[in-house]
Design a protein around this motif. Structure first.
Motif, mmCIF file in Angstrom:
data_model
loop_
_atom_site.group_PDB
_atom_site.id
_atom_site.type_symbol
_atom_site.label_atom_id
_atom_site.label_comp_id
_atom_site.label_asym_id
_atom_site.label_seq_id
_atom_site.Cartn_x
_atom_site.Cartn_y
_atom_site.Cartn_z
ATOM 1 N N GLN A 1 4.531 2.143 2.340
ATOM 2 C CA GLN A 1 5.818 2.232 1.414
ATOM 3 C C GLN A 1 6.205 3.460 1.844
ATOM 4 O O GLN A 1 7.787 3.625 2.011
ATOM 5 N N HIS B 1 0.860 -1.194 -0.132
ATOM 6 C CA HIS B 1 0.036 -0.066 -0.050
ATOM 7 C C HIS B 1 0.909 1.279 -0.023
ATOM 8 O O HIS B 1 2.005 1.380 0.623
ATOM 9 N N PRO B 2 0.482 2.161 -0.986
ATOM 10 C CA PRO B 2 1.324 3.493 -0.728
ATOM 11 C C PRO B 2 1.565 4.031 0.680
ATOM 12 O O PRO B 2 2.683 4.501 0.762
ATOM 13 N N ALA C 1 2.629 9.527 0.339
ATOM 14 C CA ALA C 1 1.535 8.523 -0.269
ATOM 15 C C ALA C 1 0.486 9.166 -1.137
ATOM 16 O O ALA C 1 0.064 8.384 -2.087
ATOM 17 N N GLU D 1 1.226 9.111 -4.690
ATOM 18 C CA GLU D 1 1.372 7.791 -5.204
ATOM 19 C C GLU D 1 -0.067 7.347 -5.596
ATOM 20 O O GLU D 1 -0.435 6.680 -6.345
#
Length: 150
Positions: A86, A82-83, A146, A149
């Motif tokens: 990450q 999942h963004p 995130a 992304e």
């Protein structure tokens, strides 16, 4: 017996209707990513999604989730891709890490509602979650990362 969906899986749990969802998740279903912090809904370590909205699982009775859909940190991404997960790694957010599953679940709710939040919107939304290590600036940076992304 309580019946609900958790992380895409239908479950029947033999638990007292007044049992906190947190303990059903951890003890009955053995999903230990959701943490016990304060037990009174003030720290956010136990944050999960109920029908897409954040909920303090320590304050949510299992009877209140009958027929509903629950998502825990384990259900956010099976592979950790999942963004937000990450971004948490890239920004080196955790110190002790205890609050992080609740932080990520709260942040996921924000990005689902507002994919491009301002810094002030991030800070306001995340105010329900406490980080005893004080990594708030890294949390904000991770959410901003995130959001790029998503």
């Amino acid at each position: 017996m309580a019946t609900f969906t958790i992380n895409g899986r239908d479950v029947d749990v033999d638990a007292h209707p007044d049992a906190p969802l947190l303990w059903v998740i951890r003890e009955h279903l053995k999903l230990t990513g959701t943490k016990f912090g304060c037990g009174v809904g003030q720290c956010g370590a136990c944050m999960v999604h109920v029908d897409g909205q954040t909920a303090f699982s320590c304050r949510t009775r299992v009877a209140d989730v009958e027929g509903r859909e629950i998502t825990t940190i384990e259900g956010l991404s099976e592979t950790g891709e999942h963004p937000l997960q990450q971004a948490w790694i890239a920004e080196e957010v955790p110190q002790c890490g205890y609050c992080q599953s609740g932080q990520i679940m709260r942040a996921a709710n924000l990005l689902a509602m507002n994919p491009q939040p301002t810094r002030d919107e991030i800070v306001a939304h995340m105010s329900t979650n406490i980080c005893r290590c004080g990594t708030y600036s890294r949390i904000v940076r991770a959410i901003e990362r995130a959001a790029q992304e998503v």
